[in-house]
Design a protein around this motif. Structure first.
Motif, PDB file in Angstrom:
ATOM      1  N   UNK A  94       6.320   2.834   2.553  1.00 37.05           N
ATOM      2  CA  UNK A  94       7.166   1.656   2.846  1.00 37.05           C
ATOM      3  C   UNK A  94       6.427   0.451   2.407  1.00 37.05           C
ATOM      4  N   UNK A  95       4.994   0.610   2.605  1.00 35.81           N
ATOM      5  CA  UNK A  95       4.348  -0.671   2.138  1.00 35.81           C
ATOM      6  C   UNK A  95       4.413  -1.063   0.680  1.00 35.81           C
ATOM      7  N   UNK A  96       4.165  -0.017  -0.100  1.00 38.33           N
ATOM      8  CA  UNK A  96       4.182  -0.187  -1.449  1.00 38.33           C
ATOM      9  C   UNK A  96       5.719  -0.753  -1.865  1.00 38.33           C
ATOM     10  N   UNK A  97       6.361  -0.026  -1.562  1.00 39.94           N
ATOM     11  CA  UNK A  97       7.830  -0.548  -2.021  1.00 39.94           C
ATOM     12  C   UNK A  97       8.239  -2.124  -1.447  1.00 39.94           C
ATOM     13  N   UNK A  98       7.910  -2.380  -0.410  1.00 39.36           N
ATOM     14  CA  UNK A  98       7.944  -3.616   0.225  1.00 39.36           C
ATOM     15  C   UNK A  98       7.234  -4.610  -0.545  1.00 39.36           C
ATOM     16  N   UNK A  99       6.088  -4.387  -0.856  1.00 35.81           N
ATOM     17  CA  UNK A  99       5.059  -5.114  -1.748  1.00 35.81           C
ATOM     18  C   UNK A  99       5.794  -5.828  -3.104  1.00 35.81           C
ATOM     19  N   UNK A 100       6.277  -4.536  -3.653  1.00 37.13           N
ATOM     20  CA  UNK A 100       6.975  -4.832  -5.032  1.00 37.13           C
ATOM     21  C   UNK A 100       8.452  -5.773  -4.660  1.00 37.13           C
ATOM     22  N   UNK A 101       9.100  -5.112  -3.800  1.00 36.04           N
ATOM     23  CA  UNK A 101      10.313  -5.766  -3.386  1.00 36.04           C
ATOM     24  C   UNK A 101      10.248  -7.296  -3.185  1.00 36.04           C
ATOM     25  N   UNK A 124       7.223  11.314   0.856  1.00 38.91           N
ATOM     26  CA  UNK A 124       7.007  10.020   0.199  1.00 38.91           C
ATOM     27  C   UNK A 124       7.750   9.964  -1.211  1.00 38.91           C
ATOM     28  N   UNK A 125       7.794  11.308  -1.835  1.00 34.56           N
ATOM     29  CA  UNK A 125       8.485  11.179  -3.323  1.00 34.56           C
ATOM     30  C   UNK A 125       9.971  10.591  -3.200  1.00 34.56           C
ATOM     31  N   UNK A 126      10.784  10.891  -2.415  1.00 33.60           N
ATOM     32  CA  UNK A 126      11.967  10.462  -2.139  1.00 33.60           C
ATOM     33  C   UNK A 126      12.179   8.856  -2.237  1.00 33.60           C
ATOM     34  N   UNK A 127      10.972   8.204  -1.532  1.00 31.38           N
ATOM     35  CA  UNK A 127      11.101   6.797  -1.187  1.00 31.38           C
ATOM     36  C   UNK A 127      10.741   6.219  -2.607  1.00 31.38           C
ATOM     37  N   UNK A 128       9.781   6.950  -3.364  1.00 33.75           N
ATOM     38  CA  UNK A 128       9.454   6.030  -4.672  1.00 33.75           C
ATOM     39  C   UNK A 128      10.462   6.235  -5.622  1.00 33.75           C
TER      40      UNK A 128
END
Length: 217
Positions: A146-153, A212-216
């Motif tokens: 979640x954190x990685x996706x939020x950082x990029x978004x 996690x793979x699905x989220x990425x």
């Protein structure tokens, strides 16, 4: 903010009350608008040419691309009059581009460092051999997925709030950073899989990372 508020309020008074006191050929509103704009632009240019922190660059670019042209000059009481004046931008194009590059470089580094720190924390959690958190009943790494996706978004969203072009450029840059991060993540995970089979929570940690793979994606 004070300068923008003053300009907006004063020009509203000029549009509603003062220009009617002069013959049309005097172009009273245009004169007031140009004088206010020139002063505002000179202050913006002065600030842009000084040493600015990252947050100040973001704020100045927000004024150039958003607050000034969209919120001030499109105000219902002023838009019709200001459209006749053609005031231009608060900053010269070359200076605005220079600030945009500084902002993009800084934001790219910020997100890249943030992803790197996140992965380091995740690897440390693996080494501590603790049971991963569950999300909706499934093992998952909230920190990583979640954190990685939020950082990029959130980085993309901040840039888009300046302008569409700045947002697109940052998105292009970050879409290069994400695969680099995922490669580092994959390599670290493969290393963990090989060396940590005796860990108590080895299997739940594997499951959490697979989830996690699905989220990425």
């Amino acid at each position: 903010l004070h300068m923008g508020k003053t300009m907006k309020e004063d020009l509203t008074v000029v549009a509603k009350y003062i220009k009617q006191l002069y013959p049309p050929e005097f172009n009273v509103f245009s004169i007031y608008a140009e004088l206010y704009h020139n002063y505002f632009a000179s202050q913006a240019k002065k600030n842009a040419e000084s040493h600015l922190e990252d947050k100040d660059i973001y704020l100045l670019l927000s004024w150039v691309h958003n607050f000034y042209p969209k919120e001030m000059r499109k105000d219902h009481a002023l838009a019709m009059e200001l459209d006749k004046v053609k005031l231009g931008s608060l900053l010269p194009s070359s200076l605005s581009k220079e600030l945009e590059k500084k902002y993009l470089d800084s934001e790219e580094i910020t997100v890249k460092n943030s992803l790197s720190r996140c992965l380091d924390k995740e690897i440390q959690r693996w080494k501590e051999d603790k049971e991963p958190e569950k999300l909706n009943g499934h093992f998952q790494s909230e920190l990583l997925g979640i954190f990685v996706i939020q950082s990029i978004y959130s980085g993309q969203k901040r840039a888009e709030d300046i302008s569409k072009a700045v947002g697109e450029e940052l998105s292009r840059r970050l879409l290069k950073e994400l695969p680099a991060f995922l490669r580092s993540y994959r390599d670290a995970f493969e290393d963990f899989k090989e060396k940590s089979k005796k860990y108590r929570y080895y299997k739940p940690i594997l499951i959490a990372n697979i989830n996690n793979c699905w989220n990425f994606r």
